[in-house]
Scaffold this active site. Structure first.
Site: not given
Length: 267
Positions: A160, A13, A35, A99-100, A123, A156-157
Site C-alpha cells: 500500500k 489484483r 490498463e 474506491g481510490t 468512498a 495494511h499490506h
C-alpha cells in the site's frame, strides 16, 4: 437490460477481483477493461485475467472508449488517474464508482466538478461493515466530550502506497463531524521524538504496514479510568468488489451528483 460495468486498472489484483465479481453478479456484464499503455497484459481476454471463462473482450489502453461503452466504470487506481477518469465520466454522463484512496484537494476538486454531469460514488471503503463503523464513530464522538481522546490505528499490506489509509481518514472525518470540528484542525498524523503532551481534542493516527494484510482499522476512545475500542477487520478484497458492483447497480438512473456508500447502502 443487463448493467454494463467496466473496470479501469483491470490487470491489477483488485481489478481482476472486480472483473470476476461483475461476471458472477446476476444482471451485470463486463463491458470492458483498461490498463496503462505498455502494460504486459494488454490484449489478453478479460475473462482470463479474472480467472474465469473467456468473455470475448480484451484489455485495452483506451479509457475513453471504456466509459462510452459502460453504464458504470469501477475505479480503484491512483489519485491522478481517478481524476482523469472522472472527467471521462462527465463527458459521457455515465456512472463512475471510485474506491481510490490518497486523493488530494486538486483531484477531489476535479471529481466534484465532474459530479455535476455524472453520478459519481466516492468512498474510501465500500464494505457494509466499515460504513456501519463510520456511523458508530460519528455517534460516539458526538456523545463523548473532549475528555475522551480519540486514536485511530490502521494496518495494511506492505504494497500500500498511501498513509494513513483512506478508511482511517474517513473514520477521522466521522469523529470530527461528531464533534462539530474540521479534521484538518485536530488531526495528529504522526508522532516522533519529544512531542510534548497530547493536545486535548486531537484525533491521532497510527499506521502499520506489513505482509498481506487486507485491512484492519481500530478506533479507541480513551478517558481517565476507561477505554472504548471498536474496529473492523477485512479478510478478503471480495467485500470491496461486491460493494463497488452494488454501487454501480444503484447508480443507474441516478441524477448527476457526488454520492457516498451510505447513500448506496441506505444508511
Amino acid at each position: 437490460m443487463a448493467t454494463r460495468i467496466g473496470v479501469v486498472g483491470a490487470a491489477g489484483r483488485m481489478g481482476r477481483m472486480l472483473l470476476a465479481t461483475i461476471a458472477a453478479t446476476p444482471g451485470c456484464v463486463i463491458a470492458g477493461g483498461t490498463e496503462r499503455p505498455g502494460n504486459p497484459a494488454l490484449g489478453e481476454d478479460l475473462g482470463k485475467l479474472a480467472g474465469i471463462e473467456p468473455v470475448g473482450l480484451v484489455l485495452t489502453a483506451d479509457p475513453d472508449a471504456l466509459f462510452a461503452a459502460s453504464d458504470a466504470v469501477l475505479d480503484f487506481t491512483a489519485p491522478s488517474a481517478s481524476a482523469t477518469h472522472a472527467s471521462l465520466a462527465a463527458k459521457h454522463g455515465h456512472a463512475h464508482i471510485i474506491g481510490t484512496t490518497g486523493l488530494e484537494a486538486p483531484e477531489r476538486a476535479t471529481i466534484e466538478a465532474a459530479a455535476k454531469r455524472a453520478p459519481i460514488v466516492l468512498a474510501p471503503n465500500m464494505s457494509l461493515g466499515v460504513n456501519l463503523l463510520l456511523l458508530m464513530v460519528e455517534q460516539m464522538a458526538k456523545a463523548l466530550d473532549t475528555d475522551w481522546d480519540i486514536e485511530i490505528v490502521e494496518m495494511h499490506h506492505r504494497h500500500k502506497v498511501d498513509a494513513p489509509s483512506g478508511t482511517a481518514l474517513g473514520l477521522g472525518r466521522a469523529a470530527a463531524k461528531g464533534r462539530g470540528v474540521s479534521l484538518d484542525s485536530v488531526a495528529q498524523r504522526s508522532r516522533d521524538g519529544i512531542t510534548g503532551e497530547r493536545r486535548k481534542g486531537d484525533i491521532g493516527f497510527a499506521t502499520l504496514r506489513g505482509g498481506d494484510v487486507v485491512g484492519e482499522h481500530r478506533v479507541t476512545f480513551a478517558a481517565e479510568g476507561e477505554r472504548i475500542e471498536i474496529g473492523h477487520i477485512a479478510t478478503s478484497r471480495a467485500i470491496f468488489a461486491r460493494g463497488a458492483v452494488k454501487a454501480a447497480i444503484w447508480a443507474q438512473g441516478k441524477p448527476p451528483g457526488l454520492y457516498a456508500m451510505k447513500d448506496v447502502l441506505g444508511l
